[in-house]
Design a protein around this motif. Structure first.
Motif, PDB file in Angstrom:
ATOM      1  N   ILE A  91       0.850  -1.206   0.000  1.00 13.59           N
ATOM      2  CA  ILE A  91       0.000   0.000   0.000  1.00 13.59           C
ATOM      3  C   ILE A  91       0.883   1.252   0.000  1.00 13.59           C
ATOM      4  O   ILE A  91       0.651   2.194  -0.753  1.00 13.59           O
ATOM      5  CB  ILE A  91      -0.960  -0.002   1.214  1.00 13.59           C
ATOM      6  N   GLU A  92       1.925   1.248   0.844  1.00 12.45           N
ATOM      7  CA  GLU A  92       2.814   2.410   0.943  1.00 12.45           C
ATOM      8  C   GLU A  92       3.540   2.655  -0.385  1.00 12.45           C
ATOM      9  O   GLU A  92       3.591   3.784  -0.873  1.00 12.45           O
ATOM     10  CB  GLU A  92       3.829   2.178   2.067  1.00 12.45           C
ATOM     11  N   ALA A  93       4.092   1.602  -0.981  1.00 10.04           N
ATOM     12  CA  ALA A  93       4.820   1.736  -2.249  1.00 10.04           C
ATOM     13  C   ALA A  93       3.895   2.236  -3.357  1.00 10.04           C
ATOM     14  O   ALA A  93       4.261   3.128  -4.138  1.00 10.04           O
ATOM     15  CB  ALA A  93       5.455   0.397  -2.635  1.00 10.04           C
ATOM     16  N   LYS A  94       2.691   1.681  -3.421  1.00  6.97           N
ATOM     17  CA  LYS A  94       1.740   2.098  -4.457  1.00  6.97           C
ATOM     18  C   LYS A  94       1.305   3.555  -4.249  1.00  6.97           C
ATOM     19  O   LYS A  94       1.081   4.281  -5.212  1.00  6.97           O
ATOM     20  CB  LYS A  94       0.537   1.157  -4.470  1.00  6.97           C
ATOM     21  N   ALA A  95       1.221   4.000  -2.998  1.00 12.02           N
ATOM     22  CA  ALA A  95       0.852   5.388  -2.712  1.00 12.02           C
ATOM     23  C   ALA A  95       1.937   6.341  -3.217  1.00 12.02           C
ATOM     24  O   ALA A  95       1.639   7.356  -3.849  1.00 12.02           O
ATOM     25  CB  ALA A  95       0.616   5.582  -1.215  1.00 12.02           C
ATOM     26  N   PHE A  96       3.200   5.988  -2.978  1.00 12.36           N
ATOM     27  CA  PHE A  96       4.293   6.834  -3.483  1.00 12.36           C
ATOM     28  C   PHE A  96       4.313   6.816  -5.010  1.00 12.36           C
ATOM     29  O   PHE A  96       4.556   7.840  -5.647  1.00 12.36           O
ATOM     30  CB  PHE A  96       5.644   6.408  -2.912  1.00 12.36           C
ATOM     31  N   ALA A 112      16.792  -9.619  -5.874  1.00 12.64           N
ATOM     32  CA  ALA A 112      15.782 -10.363  -6.647  1.00 12.64           C
ATOM     33  C   ALA A 112      14.376 -10.078  -6.114  1.00 12.64           C
ATOM     34  O   ALA A 112      13.434  -9.876  -6.883  1.00 12.64           O
ATOM     35  CB  ALA A 112      16.081 -11.863  -6.604  1.00 12.64           C
ATOM     36  N   SER A 113      14.243 -10.045  -4.788  1.00 13.20           N
ATOM     37  CA  SER A 113      12.946  -9.754  -4.171  1.00 13.20           C
ATOM     38  C   SER A 113      12.497  -8.339  -4.544  1.00 13.20           C
ATOM     39  O   SER A 113      11.336  -8.122  -4.922  1.00 13.20           O
ATOM     40  CB  SER A 113      13.058  -9.903  -2.657  1.00 13.20           C
ATOM     41  N   HIS A 114      13.409  -7.376  -4.449  1.00  9.97           N
ATOM     42  CA  HIS A 114      13.089  -5.989  -4.813  1.00  9.97           C
ATOM     43  C   HIS A 114      12.672  -5.889  -6.281  1.00  9.97           C
ATOM     44  O   HIS A 114      11.706  -5.205  -6.609  1.00  9.97           O
ATOM     45  CB  HIS A 114      14.299  -5.080  -4.586  1.00  9.97           C
ATOM     46  N   ALA A 115      13.410  -6.561  -7.155  1.00  8.44           N
ATOM     47  CA  ALA A 115      13.105  -6.491  -8.595  1.00  8.44           C
ATOM     48  C   ALA A 115      11.710  -7.045  -8.876  1.00  8.44           C
ATOM     49  O   ALA A 115      10.945  -6.467  -9.650  1.00  8.44           O
ATOM     50  CB  ALA A 115      14.163  -7.249  -9.389  1.00  8.44           C
ATOM     51  N   ALA A 116      11.374  -8.157  -8.223  1.00  8.75           N
ATOM     52  CA  ALA A 116      10.049  -8.772  -8.420  1.00  8.75           C
ATOM     53  C   ALA A 116       8.941  -7.855  -7.891  1.00  8.75           C
ATOM     54  O   ALA A 116       7.908  -7.671  -8.542  1.00  8.75           O
ATOM     55  CB  ALA A 116       9.999 -10.130  -7.735  1.00  8.75           C
ATOM     56  N   PHE A 117       9.147  -7.293  -6.705  1.00  7.93           N
ATOM     57  CA  PHE A 117       8.167  -6.390  -6.079  1.00  7.93           C
ATOM     58  C   PHE A 117       7.964  -5.154  -6.965  1.00  7.93           C
ATOM     59  O   PHE A 117       6.830  -4.750  -7.238  1.00  7.93           O
ATOM     60  CB  PHE A 117       8.679  -6.005  -4.689  1.00  7.93           C
ATOM     61  N   LYS A 118       9.056  -4.577  -7.451  1.00  7.86           N
ATOM     62  CA  LYS A 118       8.987  -3.387  -8.288  1.00  7.86           C
ATOM     63  C   LYS A 118       8.229  -3.680  -9.583  1.00  7.86           C
ATOM     64  O   LYS A 118       7.373  -2.903  -9.998  1.00  7.86           O
ATOM     65  CB  LYS A 118      10.403  -2.895  -8.597  1.00  7.86           C
ATOM     66  N   ALA A 119       8.532  -4.825 -10.197  1.00  7.50           N
ATOM     67  CA  ALA A 119       7.872  -5.196 -11.456  1.00  7.50           C
ATOM     68  C   ALA A 119       6.388  -5.488 -11.241  1.00  7.50           C
ATOM     69  O   ALA A 119       5.542  -5.059 -12.033  1.00  7.50           O
ATOM     70  CB  ALA A 119       8.569  -6.413 -12.064  1.00  7.50           C
ATOM     71  N   LYS A 120       6.080  -6.196 -10.170  1.00 10.35           N
ATOM     72  CA  LYS A 120       4.693  -6.595  -9.893  1.00 10.35           C
ATOM     73  C   LYS A 120       3.769  -5.380  -9.771  1.00 10.35           C
ATOM     74  O   LYS A 120       2.636  -5.394 -10.234  1.00 10.35           O
ATOM     75  CB  LYS A 120       4.645  -7.430  -8.614  1.00 10.35           C
ATOM     76  N   TYR A 121       4.272  -4.304  -9.143  1.00 12.89           N
ATOM     77  CA  TYR A 121       3.437  -3.126  -8.892  1.00 12.89           C
ATOM     78  C   TYR A 121       3.851  -1.919  -9.733  1.00 12.89           C
ATOM     79  O   TYR A 121       3.391  -0.807  -9.483  1.00 12.89           O
ATOM     80  CB  TYR A 121       3.431  -2.782  -7.398  1.00 12.89           C
ATOM     81  N   ASP A 122       4.717  -2.146 -10.719  1.00 18.89           N
ATOM     82  CA  ASP A 122       5.132  -1.091 -11.644  1.00 18.89           C
ATOM     83  C   ASP A 122       5.613   0.151 -10.884  1.00 18.89           C
ATOM     84  O   ASP A 122       5.214   1.269 -11.185  1.00 18.89           O
ATOM     85  CB  ASP A 122       3.959  -0.750 -12.585  1.00 18.89           C
TER      86      ASP A 122
END
Length: 157
Positions: free
Chosen positions: A49-54, A77-87
């Motif tokens: 929620i926080e990442a998507k808000a920013f 790898a975790s960061h890359a997946a999280f970033k890609a998943k939520y653009d």
């Protein structure tokens, strides 16, 4: 356990690996305000929620020249997946040994259902273009936090 960094002090320097493998160095961002936020774990409800808000506020943040950096102990790898998943449109930085979180005071003892452990306390640091900490949010509540950050940025203009 380090104390929280105080407003008005120079932001502790760091160089961390980003989700894309590049190095992000705080000193390279001098001249721009930096929204440095620490979060516990990729792809968990509050952190998402926080990442998507920013991400949703990226245009307003850019109007102030602000650079947003998310930091957690997760690996690249975790960061890359999280970033890609939520653009996500900002770097996620790896602080696996939580050394940077400790410098800022975001690595704290947490108490979950009576079980004590060390971990990231969700927190945000607004670093001014001059490299000084302008605002500290401790124990961030995700809802509406993006708006508070924008208000503080506007006050710097």
């Amino acid at each position: 356990m380090a104390d929280w960094i105080e407003e008005g002090t120079k932001a502790p320097a760091f160089t961390l690996t980003s989700d894309d493998g590049s190095k992000v160095k705080l000193s390279d961002l001098a001249g721009s305000p930096v929204v440095l936020y620490f979060y516990p774990k990729d792809d968990t409800p509050g952190c998402t929620i926080e990442a998507k808000a920013f991400r949703a506020k990226s245009k307003q943040l850019a109007k102030h020249g602000a650079v947003v950096l998310g930091v957690s102990p997760d690996d690249q790898a975790s960061h890359a997946a999280f970033k890609a998943k939520y653009d996500l449109d900002f770097p996620l930085l790896v602080d696996a040994d939580h050394k940077v979180a400790e410098k800022y005071g975001a690595w704290r003892e947490k108490n979950m259902y009576g079980k004590k452990s060390m971990g990231i306390q969700r927190s945000t640091f607004l670093i001014g273009a001059d490299g000084k900490v302008k605002k500290v949010w401790k124990r961030v509540k995700v809802e509406g936090h993006d708006e508070k950050v924008l208000e503080a940025l506007a006050a710097l203009d």
